[in-house]
Design a protein around this motif. Structure first.
Motif, PDB file in Angstrom:
ATOM      1  N   GLY A  60     -28.611   4.286 -51.326  1.00 51.99           N
ATOM      2  CA  GLY A  60     -28.316   5.425 -50.475  1.00 51.99           C
ATOM      3  C   GLY A  60     -27.822   5.101 -49.088  1.00 51.99           C
ATOM      4  N   ALA A  61     -27.792   3.816 -48.698  1.00 48.93           N
ATOM      5  CA  ALA A  61     -27.310   3.409 -47.377  1.00 48.93           C
ATOM      6  C   ALA A  61     -25.852   2.980 -47.480  1.00 48.93           C
ATOM      7  CB  ALA A  61     -28.156   2.258 -46.832  1.00 48.93           C
ATOM      8  N   VAL A  62     -25.005   3.528 -46.611  1.00 43.90           N
ATOM      9  CA  VAL A  62     -23.566   3.310 -46.695  1.00 43.90           C
ATOM     10  C   VAL A  62     -23.116   2.208 -45.737  1.00 43.90           C
ATOM     11  CG1 VAL A  62     -21.285   4.379 -46.609  1.00 43.90           C
ATOM     12  CG2 VAL A  62     -23.292   5.771 -47.182  1.00 43.90           C
ATOM     13  N   THR A  63     -22.403   1.237 -46.270  1.00 41.47           N
ATOM     14  CA  THR A  63     -21.770   0.187 -45.473  1.00 41.47           C
ATOM     15  C   THR A  63     -20.264   0.327 -45.611  1.00 41.47           C
ATOM     16  OG1 THR A  63     -23.610  -1.340 -45.862  1.00 41.47           O
ATOM     17  CG2 THR A  63     -21.532  -2.301 -45.108  1.00 41.47           C
ATOM     18  N   TYR A  64     -19.559   0.439 -44.479  1.00 33.01           N
ATOM     19  CA  TYR A  64     -18.109   0.577 -44.496  1.00 33.01           C
ATOM     20  C   TYR A  64     -17.442  -0.743 -44.141  1.00 33.01           C
ATOM     21  CZ  TYR A  64     -18.962   5.594 -44.547  1.00 33.01           C
ATOM     22  OH  TYR A  64     -19.380   6.849 -44.888  1.00 33.01           O
ATOM     23  N   LEU A  65     -16.342  -1.038 -44.806  1.00 38.78           N
ATOM     24  CA  LEU A  65     -15.557  -2.228 -44.535  1.00 38.78           C
ATOM     25  C   LEU A  65     -14.115  -1.811 -44.316  1.00 38.78           C
ATOM     26  CD1 LEU A  65     -17.527  -2.799 -47.255  1.00 38.78           C
ATOM     27  CD2 LEU A  65     -16.827  -5.124 -46.739  1.00 38.78           C
ATOM     28  N   GLY A  66     -13.457  -2.403 -43.333  1.00 39.66           N
ATOM     29  CA  GLY A  66     -12.056  -2.094 -43.100  1.00 39.66           C
ATOM     30  C   GLY A  66     -11.296  -3.296 -42.601  1.00 39.66           C
ATOM     31  N   PHE A  67     -10.127  -3.551 -43.184  1.00 45.24           N
ATOM     32  CA  PHE A  67      -9.314  -4.654 -42.712  1.00 45.24           C
ATOM     33  C   PHE A  67      -7.859  -4.436 -43.090  1.00 45.24           C
ATOM     34  CE2 PHE A  67     -11.492  -5.657 -46.635  1.00 45.24           C
ATOM     35  CZ  PHE A  67     -10.577  -6.297 -47.464  1.00 45.24           C
ATOM     36  N   LYS A  68      -6.963  -5.038 -42.303  1.00 46.29           N
ATOM     37  CA  LYS A  68      -5.542  -4.918 -42.570  1.00 46.29           C
ATOM     38  C   LYS A  68      -4.843  -6.217 -42.210  1.00 46.29           C
ATOM     39  CE  LYS A  68      -3.186  -2.158 -39.936  1.00 46.29           C
ATOM     40  NZ  LYS A  68      -2.781  -0.967 -39.165  1.00 46.29           N
ATOM     41  N   LYS A  69      -3.687  -6.422 -42.805  1.00 42.15           N
ATOM     42  CA  LYS A  69      -2.937  -7.653 -42.618  1.00 42.15           C
ATOM     43  C   LYS A  69      -1.673  -7.364 -41.812  1.00 42.15           C
ATOM     44  CE  LYS A  69      -1.306 -11.638 -45.338  1.00 42.15           C
ATOM     45  NZ  LYS A  69      -1.101 -12.143 -46.715  1.00 42.15           N
ATOM     46  N   GLU A  70      -1.588  -7.952 -40.622  1.00 41.37           N
ATOM     47  CA  GLU A  70      -0.429  -7.790 -39.762  1.00 41.37           C
ATOM     48  C   GLU A  70       0.097  -9.160 -39.368  1.00 41.37           C
ATOM     49  OE1 GLU A  70      -1.383  -5.378 -36.422  1.00 41.37           O
ATOM     50  OE2 GLU A  70      -1.528  -3.519 -37.581  1.00 41.37           O
ATOM     51  N   LYS A  71       1.373  -9.391 -39.607  1.00 41.72           N
ATOM     52  CA  LYS A  71       2.001 -10.675 -39.284  1.00 41.72           C
ATOM     53  C   LYS A  71       1.207 -11.841 -39.875  1.00 41.72           C
ATOM     54  CE  LYS A  71       4.065  -8.855 -35.060  1.00 41.72           C
ATOM     55  NZ  LYS A  71       4.192  -8.974 -33.581  1.00 41.72           N
ATOM     56  N   LYS A  72       0.804 -11.642 -41.118  1.00 43.97           N
ATOM     57  CA  LYS A  72       0.099 -12.654 -41.909  1.00 43.97           C
ATOM     58  C   LYS A  72      -1.299 -12.980 -41.383  1.00 43.97           C
ATOM     59  CE  LYS A  72       4.381 -14.816 -43.522  1.00 43.97           C
ATOM     60  NZ  LYS A  72       5.139 -16.088 -43.671  1.00 43.97           N
ATOM     61  N   LYS A  73      -1.828 -12.147 -40.499  1.00 45.86           N
ATOM     62  CA  LYS A  73      -3.186 -12.322 -40.007  1.00 45.86           C
ATOM     63  C   LYS A  73      -4.024 -11.096 -40.364  1.00 45.86           C
ATOM     64  CE  LYS A  73      -2.061 -15.310 -36.070  1.00 45.86           C
ATOM     65  NZ  LYS A  73      -2.161 -15.475 -34.591  1.00 45.86           N
ATOM     66  N   TRP A  74      -5.270 -11.359 -40.726  1.00 46.41           N
ATOM     67  CA  TRP A  74      -6.169 -10.265 -41.079  1.00 46.41           C
ATOM     68  C   TRP A  74      -6.891  -9.760 -39.836  1.00 46.41           C
ATOM     69  CZ3 TRP A  74      -5.924  -7.601 -45.346  1.00 46.41           C
ATOM     70  CH2 TRP A  74      -5.348  -8.191 -46.486  1.00 46.41           C
ATOM     71  N   LEU A  75      -6.851  -8.428 -39.668  1.00 49.56           N
ATOM     72  CA  LEU A  75      -7.516  -7.771 -38.561  1.00 49.56           C
ATOM     73  C   LEU A  75      -8.588  -6.838 -39.091  1.00 49.56           C
ATOM     74  CD1 LEU A  75      -4.330  -6.690 -36.563  1.00 49.56           C
ATOM     75  CD2 LEU A  75      -5.653  -8.791 -36.260  1.00 49.56           C
ATOM     76  N   ALA A  76      -9.673  -6.741 -38.379  1.00 45.64           N
ATOM     77  CA  ALA A  76     -10.735  -5.805 -38.759  1.00 45.64           C
ATOM     78  C   ALA A  76     -10.462  -4.448 -38.131  1.00 45.64           C
ATOM     79  CB  ALA A  76     -12.084  -6.329 -38.289  1.00 45.64           C
ATOM     80  N   VAL A  77     -10.661  -3.400 -38.899  1.00 40.44           N
ATOM     81  CA  VAL A  77     -10.424  -2.040 -38.408  1.00 40.44           C
ATOM     82  C   VAL A  77     -11.526  -1.118 -38.914  1.00 40.44           C
ATOM     83  CG1 VAL A  77      -7.919  -2.246 -38.183  1.00 40.44           C
ATOM     84  CG2 VAL A  77      -8.907  -1.540 -40.374  1.00 40.44           C
ATOM     85  N   ASP A  78     -11.829  -0.114 -38.136  1.00 41.26           N
ATOM     86  CA  ASP A  78     -12.731   0.944 -38.597  1.00 41.26           C
ATOM     87  C   ASP A  78     -11.848   2.050 -39.178  1.00 41.26           C
ATOM     88  OD1 ASP A  78     -14.584   2.873 -39.054  1.00 41.26           O
ATOM     89  OD2 ASP A  78     -15.167   3.162 -36.960  1.00 41.26           O
ATOM     90  N   ASN A  79     -11.616   1.998 -40.478  1.00 34.96           N
ATOM     91  CA  ASN A  79     -10.679   2.931 -41.110  1.00 34.96           C
ATOM     92  C   ASN A  79     -11.346   3.819 -42.155  1.00 34.96           C
ATOM     93  OD1 ASN A  79     -11.133   1.085 -43.140  1.00 34.96           O
ATOM     94  ND2 ASN A  79      -9.006   0.384 -43.315  1.00 34.96           N
ATOM     95  N   ARG A  80     -12.626   4.061 -41.978  1.00 36.55           N
ATOM     96  CA  ARG A  80     -13.324   4.862 -42.990  1.00 36.55           C
ATOM     97  C   ARG A  80     -12.826   6.300 -43.044  1.00 36.55           C
ATOM     98  NH1 ARG A  80     -17.608   3.949 -39.146  1.00 36.55           N
ATOM     99  NH2 ARG A  80     -18.195   5.853 -38.043  1.00 36.55           N
ATOM    100  N   ARG A  81     -12.166   6.769 -41.978  1.00 37.33           N
ATOM    101  CA  ARG A  81     -11.616   8.132 -41.984  1.00 37.33           C
ATOM    102  C   ARG A  81     -10.101   8.145 -42.160  1.00 37.33           C
ATOM    103  NH1 ARG A  81     -15.795   8.402 -38.082  1.00 37.33           N
ATOM    104  NH2 ARG A  81     -17.530   9.705 -38.816  1.00 37.33           N
ATOM    105  N   SER A  82      -9.509   6.977 -42.376  1.00 33.47           N
ATOM    106  CA  SER A  82      -8.084   6.920 -42.690  1.00 33.47           C
ATOM    107  C   SER A  82      -7.864   7.450 -44.106  1.00 33.47           C
ATOM    108  CB  SER A  82      -7.572   5.480 -42.582  1.00 33.47           C
ATOM    109  OG  SER A  82      -7.689   5.009 -41.259  1.00 33.47           O
ATOM    110  N   VAL A  83      -6.682   8.006 -44.330  1.00 39.03           N
ATOM    111  CA  VAL A  83      -6.413   8.726 -45.574  1.00 39.03           C
ATOM    112  C   VAL A  83      -5.462   7.937 -46.468  1.00 39.03           C
ATOM    113  CG1 VAL A  83      -5.434  10.841 -46.547  1.00 39.03           C
ATOM    114  CG2 VAL A  83      -6.872  10.952 -44.497  1.00 39.03           C
TER     115      VAL A  83
END
Length: 379
Positions: A60-83
């Motif tokens: 019942g406990a929610v863990t969110y993960l967000g990441f994106k790749k820009e210019k071949k580097k991985w960045l962490a993002v808080d994108n749980r509300r992205s669509v």
């Protein structure tokens, strides 16, 4: 949205407590080498400009993960509300509407569609067995995967997408221009069943689209209104819709498997098979609702087909852990997005994975199932 450089594979993990309204690092998941290795595998499969939004629910406990790749580097993002487009996970919501209609006495689960349709449907039975609402929800209606013209469009679109997409208005969208008028014409004149209804599993986008079509007609409304009224508004799913314009400011750009931009899909008359857009935050709310006593959602998860090969509820596929216990699952894919979602109401566990890269269902589904096994092992 802040970008945070990933110093290691853990990327960015948030624990969200909806009652207290805060986030903090989820150390227990962050230290899991198994989860690290699974997301390493996913990252290695994704091209530049990829983005992933995930939610892992444990007891019942929610863990969110967000990441994106820009210019071949991985960045962490808080994108749980992205669509993202969630494709065929839409079918789960269409079957939720069916469960609502059954519980509210609007329809019977075993009702022949001829008793509900506003007009005669050619070929709505075979060998004396009619297509029923439940057979539309569990893919035993005998209907083909798509109407014949749409199937040809799907094949053509895949070929065009690889070579000529910058020049063609309908690139990447095989459903382009498939209007209600065309759907009505097909239902009037061209339906041909592959098998006797209720006997054989044949995955059918057409069947799910027809199910939504009939539920909307029976209740004199439209698909978006019914979703909002019976699911999205009651659960506070503010980013979930079939109207892309209403979430344009949060919509992640869809891309193909090479990371190139593609057009969004407009499913037109086939909307109940795959038109919903959503976020991990919203899908986590839906998962959590399934963990509470709820007559409609409980009905939806009950098995309706168990033939030794496929186990299906209403819209959900029933999957077995290696220990033999069960959870429910569905995936989805459009031209520029892939999605996978599983939940286990008994243990309060769920996995939700969304990406803006099309054609990644094989690896996404594999990771989704492996994460469910990992959560099981930590109970």
């Amino acid at each position: 949205m802040p970008h945070i450089l990933c110093s290691n594979l853990t990327i960015l993990l948030f624990f969200f407590n909806s009652s207290l309204g805060y986030t903090r690092c989820a150390d227990s998941l962050a230290k899991s080498s198994k989860i690290d290795s699974l997301f390493e595998t996913l990252k290695n499969s994704l091209p530049n400009n990829a983005e992933v939004s995930a939610a892992i629910i444990s007891n019942g406990a929610v863990t969110y993960l967000g990441f994106k790749k820009e210019k071949k580097k991985w960045l962490a993002v808080d994108n749980r509300r992205s669509v993202f487009e969630i494709g065929s996970i839409t079918k789960v919501f269409t079957s939720t509407l069916l469960a609502h209609a059954v519980f509210d006495g609007v329809v019977d689960l075993d009702a022949p569609i001829a008793s509900i349709s506003p007009f005669p449907i050619n070929g709505a039975e075979k060998d004396g067995q009619p297509i029923t609402l439940v057979s539309l929800a569990n893919h035993t209606s005998g209907l083909p995967r798509l109407p014949s013209k749409l199937m040809r469009s799907m094949i053509t679109t895949e070929l065009i997408a690889a070579y000529l997409w910058p020049y063609l208005k309908k690139h990447g969208n095989p459903y382009y221009g498939y209007t209600k008028k065309k759907f009505d014409k097909y239902l009037h004149k061209s339906v041909k069943l592959k098998t006797v209804p209720g006997t054989t599993f044949n995955y059918s986008n057409l069947g799910a689209a027809l199910l939504g079509y009939l539920l909307v007609a029976k209740q004199h409304t439209d698909y978006e209104t019914l979703l909002k009224k019976q699911i999205f508004n009651p659960l506070g799913m503010e980013s979930s819709t079939t109207c892309r314009e209403s979430v344009a400011d949060r919509l992640v750009q869809g891309r193909n498997s090479a990371g190139k931009k593609v057009k969004n899909w407009d499913l037109c008359a086939m909307e109940a098979a795959g038109a919903v857009l959503s976020s991990t935050d919203d899908l986590a709310k839906f998962a959590l609702a399934n963990f509470k006593p709820d007559s409609v959602l409980d009905l939806q998860r009950k098995p309706t087909l168990t033939d030794g090969k496929e186990n299906v509820a209403l819209g959900w596929f029933i999957v077995h852990y290696t220990d033999g216990n069960e959870y429910v699952w569905h995936n989805g894919g459009t031209g520029g997005y892939s999605a996978s979602m599983a939940l286990d109401p008994t243990l309060g566990n769920a996995v939700i994975l969304l990406t803006n890269i099309g054609g990644k269902n094989a690896i996404l589904d594999s990771i989704c199932h492996q994460l469910m096994e990992r959560l099981l092992s930590e109970k």
